[in-house]
Design a protein around this motif. Structure first.
Motif, mmCIF file in Angstrom:
data_model
loop_
_atom_site.group_PDB
_atom_site.id
_atom_site.type_symbol
_atom_site.label_atom_id
_atom_site.label_comp_id
_atom_site.label_asym_id
_atom_site.label_seq_id
_atom_site.Cartn_x
_atom_site.Cartn_y
_atom_site.Cartn_z
ATOM 1 N N ILE A 32 0.915 -1.259 -0.037
ATOM 2 C CA ILE A 32 -0.096 0.242 -0.094
ATOM 3 C C ILE A 32 0.689 1.257 -0.070
ATOM 4 C CG2 ILE A 32 -1.635 1.267 1.228
ATOM 5 C CD1 ILE A 32 -2.740 -1.190 0.173
ATOM 6 N N MET A 33 0.623 2.182 -1.083
ATOM 7 C CA MET A 33 1.022 3.622 -0.970
ATOM 8 C C MET A 33 0.063 4.334 -0.694
ATOM 9 S SD MET A 33 3.663 5.716 -0.910
ATOM 10 C CE MET A 33 5.190 5.047 -1.546
ATOM 11 N N ASP A 34 -0.254 4.833 0.319
ATOM 12 C CA ASP A 34 -1.359 5.791 0.579
ATOM 13 C C ASP A 34 -1.130 7.404 0.292
ATOM 14 O OD1 ASP A 34 -3.926 6.350 1.569
ATOM 15 O OD2 ASP A 34 -4.069 5.305 3.296
ATOM 16 N N GLN A 35 -2.014 8.025 0.364
ATOM 17 C CA GLN A 35 -1.887 9.518 0.392
ATOM 18 C C GLN A 35 -2.700 10.177 1.200
ATOM 19 O OE1 GLN A 35 -2.966 10.371 -4.181
ATOM 20 N NE2 GLN A 35 -2.996 7.868 -3.695
ATOM 21 N N VAL A 36 -2.097 10.716 2.326
ATOM 22 C CA VAL A 36 -2.584 11.412 3.296
ATOM 23 C C VAL A 36 -2.041 12.762 3.553
ATOM 24 C CG1 VAL A 36 -3.110 11.089 5.881
ATOM 25 C CG2 VAL A 36 -2.592 9.068 4.422
ATOM 26 N N HIS A 37 -2.911 14.023 3.938
ATOM 27 C CA HIS A 37 -2.716 15.137 4.082
ATOM 28 C C HIS A 37 -1.644 15.721 2.942
ATOM 29 C CE1 HIS A 37 -4.612 14.753 7.907
ATOM 30 N NE2 HIS A 37 -3.797 14.197 8.323
ATOM 31 N N VAL B 207 1.061 -3.047 -6.011
ATOM 32 C CA VAL B 207 0.890 -1.877 -5.227
ATOM 33 C C VAL B 207 -0.275 -1.515 -5.413
ATOM 34 C CG1 VAL B 207 1.921 0.272 -4.378
ATOM 35 C CG2 VAL B 207 3.569 -1.571 -4.998
ATOM 36 N N ASN B 208 -0.952 -0.976 -4.399
ATOM 37 C CA ASN B 208 -2.276 -0.136 -4.464
ATOM 38 C C ASN B 208 -1.968 1.318 -4.088
ATOM 39 O OD1 ASN B 208 -5.188 0.062 -5.301
ATOM 40 N ND2 ASN B 208 -5.801 -1.501 -3.894
ATOM 41 N N PHE B 209 -2.862 2.264 -4.549
ATOM 42 C CA PHE B 209 -2.438 3.694 -4.106
ATOM 43 C C PHE B 209 -3.850 4.259 -3.755
ATOM 44 C CE2 PHE B 209 0.735 2.410 -7.396
ATOM 45 C CZ PHE B 209 1.673 3.040 -6.784
ATOM 46 N N PRO B 210 -4.014 3.951 -2.459
ATOM 47 C CA PRO B 210 -5.397 4.682 -2.183
ATOM 48 C C PRO B 210 -5.405 6.073 -1.859
ATOM 49 C CG PRO B 210 -4.600 3.467 -0.382
ATOM 50 C CD PRO B 210 -3.837 3.009 -1.787
ATOM 51 N N PRO C 160 7.057 3.541 -15.230
ATOM 52 C CA PRO C 160 6.490 4.539 -15.574
ATOM 53 C C PRO C 160 4.955 4.261 -15.487
ATOM 54 C CG PRO C 160 7.377 3.790 -17.761
ATOM 55 C CD PRO C 160 7.995 2.940 -16.407
ATOM 56 N N PHE C 161 4.342 5.136 -15.062
ATOM 57 C CA PHE C 161 2.618 4.919 -15.135
ATOM 58 C C PHE C 161 1.946 6.235 -14.789
ATOM 59 C CE2 PHE C 161 3.804 4.631 -10.612
ATOM 60 C CZ PHE C 161 2.854 5.106 -9.959
ATOM 61 N N GLU C 162 0.500 6.450 -14.869
ATOM 62 C CA GLU C 162 -0.334 7.488 -14.658
ATOM 63 C C GLU C 162 -1.320 7.018 -13.882
ATOM 64 O OE1 GLU C 162 -1.506 11.585 -16.720
ATOM 65 O OE2 GLU C 162 -1.239 9.823 -18.022
ATOM 66 N N LEU C 163 -2.000 7.640 -12.684
ATOM 67 C CA LEU C 163 -3.227 7.276 -12.491
ATOM 68 C C LEU C 163 -3.815 8.924 -12.244
ATOM 69 C CD1 LEU C 163 -2.433 5.066 -9.211
ATOM 70 C CD2 LEU C 163 -3.226 4.344 -11.357
ATOM 71 N N THR D 25 -9.949 4.742 -3.976
ATOM 72 C CA THR D 25 -8.919 3.605 -4.402
ATOM 73 C C THR D 25 -9.214 3.196 -6.070
ATOM 74 O OG1 THR D 25 -9.167 2.740 -2.074
ATOM 75 C CG2 THR D 25 -8.174 1.172 -3.785
ATOM 76 N N PRO D 26 -8.109 3.160 -6.545
ATOM 77 C CA PRO D 26 -8.123 2.679 -8.046
ATOM 78 C C PRO D 26 -8.701 1.137 -7.812
ATOM 79 C CG PRO D 26 -5.796 3.796 -7.418
ATOM 80 C CD PRO D 26 -6.765 3.558 -6.149
#
Length: 217
Positions: free
Chosen positions: A65-70, A86-89, A106-109, A115-116
């Motif tokens: 998990i690679m999260d995004q917080v604040h 890897v998930n990117f919530p 290389p990638f783009e979300l 959550t994707p």
């Protein structure tokens, strides 16, 4: 139901034995490990240093998990094995647009919340630098091991290395060397601790993610 005095004494004795066995296991681990400390050029400890050991491990079935917080990537440095997913919530209440220029992956979300639908698989070893197209201050790192055990230094810059390991590689996200390079370290025999110095520099101010990471990996 009441316990007899004998049963109570046996219960206390059993707990003491369990505590003693746990202590012996901890002491045994410490006795079979040596301390590696990662510092910068001024001797200050470096957290988030990745130490790769020449010991193969199996790729976990679990999704990292690679999260995004604040408006930050959490964790700042994520270590995974080659082939792991890897998930990117997005745990923020705003949308992010996560991507990487790194040749390793290389990638783009594109702009999203929540959550994707599917995790991403990382099939190549190396370093992946993450950014957000909306929030330039967001930078994170995924270190993809080539199938070896990896450790990451704590706030004191310390990792515990098995005594039978005599060489490691060290990487840090703020190293002065090229972002994907690793420092090879030979550990001296017969010592319980060793210090490795890394030349580092704080991330330079930038207007866009690509200015720093788009052309130098």
């Amino acid at each position: 139901m009441q316990f007899t005095e004998l049963e109570m004494r046996f219960s206390v004795l059993a707990r003491l034995v369990c505590a003693l066995l746990t202590l012996m296991a901890v002491v045994g681990f410490t006795a079979n490990a040596k301390q590696l400390t990662i510092t910068d050029a001024s001797g200050e400890p470096l957290q988030h240093a990745v130490v790769e050991l020449p010991q193969p491990v199996q790729t976990p079935d679990s999704v990292a998990i690679m999260d995004q917080v604040h408006k930050q990537f959490v964790p700042y440095v994520l270590t995974i094995q080659k082939g792991q997913q890897v998930n990117f919530p997005n745990s923020d209440d705003i949308r992010h647009h996560v991507y990487s220029f790194s040749p390793t992956k290389p990638f783009e979300l594109k702009l999203y919340a929540g959550t994707p639908n599917a995790p991403l698989q990382f099939n190549n070893a190396g370093v992946v630098v993450l950014g957000c197209n909306i929030h330039d201050s967001m930078v994170g790192y995924i270190y993809v091991s080539n199938g070896n055990q990896v450790l990451i230094s704590n706030a004191r810059g310390v990792v515990q290395i098995p005594h039978n390991v005599d060489s490691v590689t060290v990487w840090h996200p703020e190293q002065q060397d090229e972002i994907a390079s690793r420092k090879s370290v030979t550990l001296p025999s017969g010592v319980d601790s060793h210090t490795v110095m890394m030349n580092t520099e704080p991330p330079a101010p930038r207007n866009t993610f690509g200015e720093r990471f788009g052309n130098n990996e």
